[in-house]
Design a protein around this motif. Structure first.
Motif, PDB file in Angstrom:
ATOM      1  N   LEU A  18     -11.618  36.142 -15.048  1.00  0.00           N
ATOM      2  CA  LEU A  18     -11.037  37.293 -15.905  1.00  0.00           C
ATOM      3  C   LEU A  18      -9.439  37.013 -15.931  1.00  0.00           C
ATOM      4  O   LEU A  18      -8.811  37.244 -16.925  1.00  0.00           O
ATOM      5  CB  LEU A  18     -11.469  38.783 -15.704  1.00  0.00           C
ATOM      6  N   LEU A  19      -8.960  36.988 -14.666  1.00  0.00           N
ATOM      7  CA  LEU A  19      -7.425  36.661 -14.713  1.00  0.00           C
ATOM      8  C   LEU A  19      -6.910  35.428 -15.522  1.00  0.00           C
ATOM      9  O   LEU A  19      -5.887  35.525 -16.260  1.00  0.00           O
ATOM     10  CB  LEU A  19      -7.101  36.494 -13.466  1.00  0.00           C
ATOM     11  N   LEU A  21      -8.492  34.263 -18.000  1.00  0.00           N
ATOM     12  CA  LEU A  21      -8.769  34.318 -19.491  1.00  0.00           C
ATOM     13  C   LEU A  21      -7.641  35.489 -19.778  1.00  0.00           C
ATOM     14  O   LEU A  21      -7.194  35.110 -21.116  1.00  0.00           O
ATOM     15  CB  LEU A  21     -10.130  35.041 -19.718  1.00  0.00           C
ATOM     16  N   THR A  22      -7.257  36.378 -19.165  1.00  0.00           N
ATOM     17  CA  THR A  22      -6.037  37.043 -19.576  1.00  0.00           C
ATOM     18  C   THR A  22      -4.818  36.213 -19.881  1.00  0.00           C
ATOM     19  O   THR A  22      -4.059  36.554 -20.877  1.00  0.00           O
ATOM     20  CB  THR A  22      -5.753  38.072 -18.175  1.00  0.00           C
ATOM     21  N   LEU A  23      -4.600  35.066 -19.252  1.00  0.00           N
ATOM     22  CA  LEU A  23      -3.397  34.588 -19.342  1.00  0.00           C
ATOM     23  C   LEU A  23      -3.635  33.641 -20.462  1.00  0.00           C
ATOM     24  O   LEU A  23      -2.941  33.556 -21.482  1.00  0.00           O
ATOM     25  CB  LEU A  23      -3.081  33.499 -18.197  1.00  0.00           C
ATOM     26  N   GLU A  25      -5.546  34.636 -23.222  1.00  0.00           N
ATOM     27  CA  GLU A  25      -5.369  35.625 -24.668  1.00  0.00           C
ATOM     28  C   GLU A  25      -3.688  35.876 -24.595  1.00  0.00           C
ATOM     29  O   GLU A  25      -3.557  36.043 -25.674  1.00  0.00           O
ATOM     30  CB  GLU A  25      -5.897  36.963 -24.106  1.00  0.00           C
ATOM     31  N   LEU A  26      -2.879  35.993 -23.732  1.00  0.00           N
ATOM     32  CA  LEU A  26      -1.492  36.128 -23.864  1.00  0.00           C
ATOM     33  C   LEU A  26      -1.097  34.903 -24.715  1.00  0.00           C
ATOM     34  O   LEU A  26      -0.398  35.166 -25.788  1.00  0.00           O
ATOM     35  CB  LEU A  26      -0.853  36.033 -22.645  1.00  0.00           C
ATOM     36  N   PRO A 163     -17.854  36.041 -21.485  1.00  0.00           N
ATOM     37  CA  PRO A 163     -16.534  36.300 -21.216  1.00  0.00           C
ATOM     38  C   PRO A 163     -15.589  35.165 -21.597  1.00  0.00           C
ATOM     39  O   PRO A 163     -14.787  35.199 -22.242  1.00  0.00           O
ATOM     40  CB  PRO A 163     -16.083  36.813 -20.064  1.00  0.00           C
ATOM     41  N   ASN A 167     -13.518  34.785 -25.146  1.00  0.00           N
ATOM     42  CA  ASN A 167     -12.036  34.608 -25.102  1.00  0.00           C
ATOM     43  C   ASN A 167     -11.483  33.133 -25.551  1.00  0.00           C
ATOM     44  O   ASN A 167     -10.757  33.052 -26.387  1.00  0.00           O
ATOM     45  CB  ASN A 167     -11.567  34.708 -23.477  1.00  0.00           C
ATOM     46  N   ASP A 170     -11.277  33.357 -29.381  1.00  0.00           N
ATOM     47  CA  ASP A 170     -10.165  34.130 -29.640  1.00  0.00           C
ATOM     48  C   ASP A 170      -8.870  32.978 -29.708  1.00  0.00           C
ATOM     49  O   ASP A 170      -8.506  32.881 -30.777  1.00  0.00           O
ATOM     50  CB  ASP A 170      -9.587  35.128 -28.617  1.00  0.00           C
TER      51      ASP A 170
END
Length: 185
Positions: A18-19, A21-23, A25-26, A163, A167, A170
């Motif tokens: 998740l960490l 994938l957060t990057l 998504e940014l 997830p 992502n 996206d």
């Protein structure tokens, strides 16, 4: 695969994914921001962005759920000649061929109702279909790779594959959609 259902084990498996994938998504947001002027010029394309990336993620998630179920049932084979695997992949691409034209025409109709169409319906349909089919193929590749990686690292695919696929779709959705826009608009 022995799966522990403790908060600690699930967190250990999910938190790094998740960490990361957060990057990712940014990065997707930054890419989307770089096309802002083109989206304002063609409002239909603006309406197409969330639906395209969401639909691609949904197609990948459907495939991921089917592969995860087959994995848990012990029927999943990563053999390229496996008919069930090939059938699921082909069904995902075939579904995109039926869904993305509806997405394109729907985006065009929606923006025509509010008076913002600047592109002919044929162009929007072409952009939607082309990007949708490419995204479906990429979603199949990402889903197969993520499921195989989960298998190899002895992770529960229910925890990490969907997830990762949504992502990835996206980010890939933004890139593929704007590549299609560059080609067809």
């Amino acid at each position: 695969m022995a799966t522990e259902w403790t908060v600690r084990d699930i967190t250990r498996a999910m938190l790094p994914v998740l960490l990361a994938l957060t990057l990712v998504e940014l990065g997707s947001g930054l890419v989307l921001g770089s096309f802002e002027s083109q989206l304002y010029r063609y409002p239909t394309l603006l309406a197409l962005v969330p639906v395209t990336i969401g639909t691609a993620g949904n197609l990948g998630s459907i495939l991921a759920a089917r592969l995860s179920t087959a994995f848990h049932l012990g029927t999943l084979s990563f053999d390229p000649t496996d008919e069930e695997l090939a059938g699921n992949a082909l069904a995902t691409v075939a579904l995109s061929v039926t869904v993305f034209p509806v997405v394109g025409v729907g985006a065009w109709l929606l923006t025509s109702l509010v008076g913002g169409t600047a592109l002919p319906v044929r162009t929007v349909l072409t952009v939607s279909l082309a990007s949708g089919v490419v995204l479906a193929v990429l979603a199949v590749v990402v889903t197969l790779a993520a499921t195989y990686a989960a298998y190899r690292f002895e992770l529960d695919p229910d925890d990490v594959v969907i997830p990762l696929v949504t992502n990835s779709c996206d980010v890939l959705g933004v890139l593929v959609l704007f590549a299609s826009i560059q080609v067809f608009v």
